[in-house]
Design a protein around this motif. Structure first.
Motif, PDB file in Angstrom:
ATOM      1  N   PRO A   1      -7.084   6.715  -1.783  1.00  0.00           N
ATOM      2  CA  PRO A   1      -6.176   5.907  -2.603  1.00  0.00           C
ATOM      3  C   PRO A   1      -4.694   6.249  -2.447  1.00  0.00           C
ATOM      4  O   PRO A   1      -3.848   5.405  -2.711  1.00  0.00           O
ATOM      5  CB  PRO A   1      -6.638   6.177  -4.044  1.00  0.00           C
ATOM      6  N   TYR A   2      -4.385   7.475  -2.036  1.00  0.00           N
ATOM      7  CA  TYR A   2      -2.973   7.864  -1.933  1.00  0.00           C
ATOM      8  C   TYR A   2      -2.440   7.755  -0.513  1.00  0.00           C
ATOM      9  O   TYR A   2      -1.332   8.190  -0.246  1.00  0.00           O
ATOM     10  CB  TYR A   2      -2.771   9.282  -2.486  1.00  0.00           C
TER      11      TYR A   2
ATOM     12  N   SER B   1      -1.549   5.203   2.806  1.00  0.00           N
ATOM     13  CA  SER B   1      -1.296   3.820   3.211  1.00  0.00           C
ATOM     14  C   SER B   1      -2.403   3.338   4.146  1.00  0.00           C
ATOM     15  O   SER B   1      -3.218   4.138   4.635  1.00  0.00           O
ATOM     16  CB  SER B   1       0.044   3.730   3.940  1.00  0.00           C
TER      17      SER B   1
ATOM     18  N   ASN C   1      -4.713   5.695   6.335  1.00  0.00           N
ATOM     19  CA  ASN C   1      -6.169   5.637   6.230  1.00  0.00           C
ATOM     20  C   ASN C   1      -6.806   5.422   7.595  1.00  0.00           C
ATOM     21  O   ASN C   1      -7.806   6.063   7.926  1.00  0.00           O
ATOM     22  CB  ASN C   1      -6.597   4.519   5.272  1.00  0.00           C
TER      23      ASN C   1
ATOM     24  N   HIS D   1       1.055  -0.477   3.038  1.00  0.00           N
ATOM     25  CA  HIS D   1       0.573  -0.624   1.664  1.00  0.00           C
ATOM     26  C   HIS D   1      -0.523   0.382   1.323  1.00  0.00           C
ATOM     27  O   HIS D   1      -1.359   0.720   2.153  1.00  0.00           O
ATOM     28  CB  HIS D   1       0.011  -2.032   1.444  1.00  0.00           C
ATOM     29  N   LEU D   2      -0.521   0.802   0.070  1.00  0.00           N
ATOM     30  CA  LEU D   2      -1.641   1.596  -0.443  1.00  0.00           C
ATOM     31  C   LEU D   2      -2.818   0.666  -0.716  1.00  0.00           C
ATOM     32  O   LEU D   2      -2.624  -0.531  -0.962  1.00  0.00           O
ATOM     33  CB  LEU D   2      -1.242   2.283  -1.758  1.00  0.00           C
ATOM     34  N   PRO D   3      -4.043   1.201  -0.714  1.00  0.00           N
ATOM     35  CA  PRO D   3      -5.209   0.367  -1.019  1.00  0.00           C
ATOM     36  C   PRO D   3      -5.052  -0.427  -2.324  1.00  0.00           C
ATOM     37  O   PRO D   3      -5.474  -1.580  -2.395  1.00  0.00           O
ATOM     38  CB  PRO D   3      -6.351   1.388  -1.119  1.00  0.00           C
ATOM     39  N   SER D   4      -4.411   0.196  -3.323  1.00  0.00           N
ATOM     40  CA  SER D   4      -4.260  -0.488  -4.616  1.00  0.00           C
ATOM     41  C   SER D   4      -3.394  -1.736  -4.514  1.00  0.00           C
ATOM     42  O   SER D   4      -3.453  -2.598  -5.391  1.00  0.00           O
ATOM     43  CB  SER D   4      -3.671   0.471  -5.651  1.00  0.00           C
ATOM     44  N   ALA D   5      -2.603  -1.836  -3.460  1.00  0.00           N
ATOM     45  CA  ALA D   5      -1.747  -3.012  -3.275  1.00  0.00           C
ATOM     46  C   ALA D   5      -2.395  -4.034  -2.345  1.00  0.00           C
ATOM     47  O   ALA D   5      -1.762  -5.029  -1.988  1.00  0.00           O
ATOM     48  CB  ALA D   5      -0.392  -2.583  -2.720  1.00  0.00           C
TER      49      ALA D   5
ATOM     50  N   SER E   1      -5.804  -6.612  -1.328  1.00  0.00           N
ATOM     51  CA  SER E   1      -6.958  -7.330  -1.882  1.00  0.00           C
ATOM     52  C   SER E   1      -8.251  -6.675  -1.388  1.00  0.00           C
ATOM     53  O   SER E   1      -8.240  -5.870  -0.457  1.00  0.00           O
ATOM     54  CB  SER E   1      -6.930  -8.791  -1.445  1.00  0.00           C
TER      55      SER E   1
ATOM     56  N   ARG F   1      -8.731  -4.493   2.037  1.00  0.00           N
ATOM     57  CA  ARG F   1      -9.263  -3.113   2.039  1.00  0.00           C
ATOM     58  C   ARG F   1     -10.439  -2.994   2.997  1.00  0.00           C
ATOM     59  O   ARG F   1     -10.589  -2.015   3.720  1.00  0.00           O
ATOM     60  CB  ARG F   1      -9.735  -2.714   0.643  1.00  0.00           C
TER      61      ARG F   1
END
Ligand code: ADP
Ligand code: ADP
Length: 232
Positions: free
Chosen positions: A98-99, A101, A105, A137-141, A143, A147
């Motif tokens: 999650p932390y 990009s 990843n 982008h981070l995973p949280s940003a 869709s 991901r």
């Protein structure tokens, strides 16, 4: 000789009266440069099969042979090293960090293998899955579908001999799914990689050379040259 073989694989969860036989006596061989889909009802053992074949989960009995090496009795550490070197795995729930990009990843398997990720290589993979614009982008940003595509790029980054993918198009719209399946097809046809993909989608299965059907943890059938209508 096949790059991946499983012999008489069984996997039981729990013990006693509450135990569940997720796999019973599953044998299969996957030749280099082939694309196989694994289909079957929910709970038929597809994810367990993939996890055992990857050496992620030890089978209760049976053998897993990768590149001629029987890894069944290898310890966790040795299996992990082999997996890093030879296998790309797409988790059903992506397992992105999650932390980190998208770029980080995707580069992670190379870092874990002690290599410095080649920026152009990682960038190229993200572009191939349609995420060139989302690299930072981070995973949280991202869709769900984005991901999932990061997870596929990460599985391919080490050019693994074997790619095992658990429903890699499950979160994708049909256009994204089609381009991802074309990418996997290219891995097989152009790079000689071996892809085994769990899917529920007959359209996705039709990209494969063969389909294995699991029912109640057993191989219930196999079809060569599947079409979407034949496997639906
Ligand atoms: P599929 O991928 O085809 O849906 P799974 O391999 O996930 O099937 O599961 C096969 C069977 O094993 C199911 O009955 C499931 O509930 C059971 N199972 C899977 N994982 C576990 C687990 N970690 N603990 C207990 N039972 C499990
Ligand atoms: P999501 O699948 O998360 O909803 P989008 O559908 O917004 O993401 O995807 C953005 C764009 O990227 C779409 O136009 C889609 O067709 C494209 N795309 C998706 N997957 C791929 C791929 N593997 N290769 C090339 N382009 C892709």
């Amino acid at each position: 000789s096949p790059v991946l073989e499983v012999h008489d694989l069984a996997r039981t969860y729990g013990s006693g009266t509450g135990s569940v036989a997720a796999l019973s006596g599953v044998s299969a061989a996957f030749a280099r440069g082939t694309f196989t889909a694994v289909m079957g009802p929910s709970g038929s053992g597809k994810s367990t099969f993939l996890a055992c074949a990857a050496g992620l989960e030890p089978p209760t009995s049976g053998r897993v042979v990768i590149d001629g090496a029987d890894i069944t009795d290898w310890d966790e550490e040795r299996r992990t090293l082999l997996r890093r070197e030879r296998i790309g795995f797409v988790f059903q729930d992506f397992h992105l960090m999650p932390y980190l990009s998208a770029t980080q990843n995707v580069g992670l398997p190379l870092r874990l293998a002690g290599c410095r990720p080649d920026r152009a290589h990682v960038r190229g993979l993200l572009e191939q899955v349609g995420l060139g614009e989302r690299a930072g982008h981070l995973p949280s940003a991202l869709s769900g579908g984005q991901r999932q595509r990061v997870a596929v790029a990460r599985a391919l980054v080490t050019d693994p001999a074997v790619v095992l993918a658990d429903e890699p198009t499950g979160a994708l719209d049909s256009a994204s799914a089609a381009s991802l399946l074309e990418l996997l097809r290219g891995c097989v046809d152009e790079l000689g990689q071996t892809v085994v993909m769990v899917t529920h989608d007959p359209v996705a299965a039709a990209y494969a050379d063969a389909v294995i059907f699991l029912v109640d943890g057993r191989v219930a059938g196999r079809m060569e040259h599947p079409t979407a209508t034949a496997v639906a």
